[in-house]
Motif scaffolding. Structure first.
Motif, short mmCIF file in Angstrom:
data_model
loop_
_atom_site.label_atom_id
_atom_site.label_comp_id
_atom_site.label_asym_id
_atom_site.label_seq_id
_atom_site.Cartn_x
_atom_site.Cartn_y
_atom_site.Cartn_z
N GLU A 160 1.37 -0.59 -0.25
CA GLU A 160 0.31 0.13 -0.35
C GLU A 160 0.63 1.38 0.42
OE1 GLU A 160 -3.82 1.76 3.19
OE2 GLU A 160 -2.61 -0.27 3.42
N SER A 161 0.96 2.39 -0.49
CA SER A 161 1.04 3.28 -0.98
C SER A 161 0.32 4.59 -0.20
CB SER A 161 1.54 3.90 -1.99
OG SER A 161 2.10 5.14 -1.88
N HIS A 162 0.49 5.27 0.47
CA HIS A 162 0.00 5.94 1.92
C HIS A 162 0.81 7.93 1.60
CE1 HIS A 162 -0.19 3.21 4.75
NE2 HIS A 162 0.85 2.80 4.65
N PRO A 163 -0.62 8.34 0.95
CA PRO A 163 -1.68 8.50 1.35
C PRO A 163 -2.76 7.36 1.04
CG PRO A 163 -2.08 10.25 0.70
CD PRO A 163 -0.38 9.86 0.43
N ARG A 164 -2.61 7.32 -0.27
CA ARG A 164 -3.77 6.26 -1.03
C ARG A 164 -2.63 5.84 -2.30
NH1 ARG A 164 -8.07 8.67 -3.65
NH2 ARG A 164 -8.09 6.56 -5.28
N GLY A 165 -2.83 4.36 -2.40
CA GLY A 165 -2.11 3.87 -3.81
C GLY A 165 -1.71 2.53 -3.63
N THR A 166 -0.82 2.69 -4.71
CA THR A 166 -0.18 1.50 -4.52
C THR A 166 1.46 0.99 -5.11
OG1 THR A 166 -2.20 -0.14 -5.68
CG2 THR A 166 0.03 -1.87 -5.91
N ARG A 167 2.70 0.44 -4.14
CA ARG A 167 3.59 0.72 -4.67
C ARG A 167 4.62 -0.56 -4.82
NH1 ARG A 167 5.66 2.53 0.45
NH2 ARG A 167 5.40 4.67 -1.07
N MET A 168 4.30 -1.28 -6.12
CA MET A 168 5.27 -2.29 -6.63
C MET A 168 6.93 -1.79 -6.26
SD MET A 168 2.55 -3.99 -7.72
CE MET A 168 2.96 -4.58 -9.28
N ILE A 169 7.12 -2.74 -6.28
CA ILE A 169 9.09 -2.75 -4.86
C ILE A 169 9.88 -3.98 -6.24
CG2 ILE A 169 10.44 -2.15 -3.77
CD1 ILE A 169 7.91 -1.50 -1.64
N MET A 170 10.74 -3.46 -7.06
CA MET A 170 11.21 -4.55 -6.73
C MET A 170 12.97 -4.72 -6.56
SD MET A 170 10.23 -4.34 -11.18
CE MET A 170 9.73 -2.26 -10.80
N GLU A 171 13.67 -5.76 -6.44
CA GLU A 171 15.12 -5.50 -6.37
C GLU A 171 15.68 -6.42 -7.12
OE1 GLU A 171 14.22 -4.11 -1.54
OE2 GLU A 171 15.03 -5.65 -2.04
#
Length: 181
Positions: A159-170
């Protein structure tokens, strides 16, 4: 007649996505500049909408990583397409990189200000044929997952704050002597 044409087109999209997933070309990762690739993807979307702001927050310390430019571009385009669909008429999409020196990794995030993904869907998000979209085939994020793992990377969603989505690649960084192509 219109209904039949629409349904045939929808089936064509499904078949195209399935064949891309099932028979993806072999990946040939080589030392490359992740930021240059991000800039190319952002240029593809420049002017997509006056109400959608595409930004980049690129860490200048990010070293080269092993990547197949075509495959990684396909993965980023898919993630940005999903972010554009999520924000709808207006919103912000950010591509962000960070060099995690202590971990020997480069982090790439694609963040949007859309409605977010329900927690119960996050575990299944990268499975083939799972989609939260009515018109989705459920193969886009499965393809992204496959590309990221072929690059010895990991991908997750938060979850991204304050709203949304976070796609995390490493992705692992290359040894110092690697030459960028």
């Amino acid at each position: 007649t219109q209904t039949i044409i629409h349904e045939v087109d929808a089936l064509k999209v499904l078949v195209d996505e399935f064949s891309r997933y099932a028979r993806m070309p072999t990946s040939y990762p080589r030392p490359g500049d992740l930021h240059a690739l991000i800039e190319k993807v952002l240029n593809l979307y420049s002017g997509v909408s006056r109400q959608i702001l595409l930004t980049a927050d690129l860490d200048p310390q990010v070293p080269p990583v092993n990547l197949d430019p075509d495959h990684m571009k396909r993965a980023l385009v898919n993630l940005v397409d999903n972010a554009v669909a999520a924000v709808g008429e207006a919103g912000v999409i950010c591509l962000k990189t960070r060099y995690l020196v202590d971990e020997g990794k480069v982090r790439l995030e694609v963040t949007d200000t859309g409605p977010g993904i329900p927690p119960e869907d996050r575990e299944r998000l990268f499975l083939p044929y799972f989609s939260t979209k009515k018109s989705g085939t459920g193969l886009g994020l499965a393809i992204v997952y496959r590309i990221v793992t072929e690059h010895s990377g990991t991908i997750g969603v938060e979850e991204s704050h304050p709203r949304g989505t976070r796609m995390i690649m490493e992705f692992p960084v290359l040894p110092v002597a690697a030459e960028v192509v």
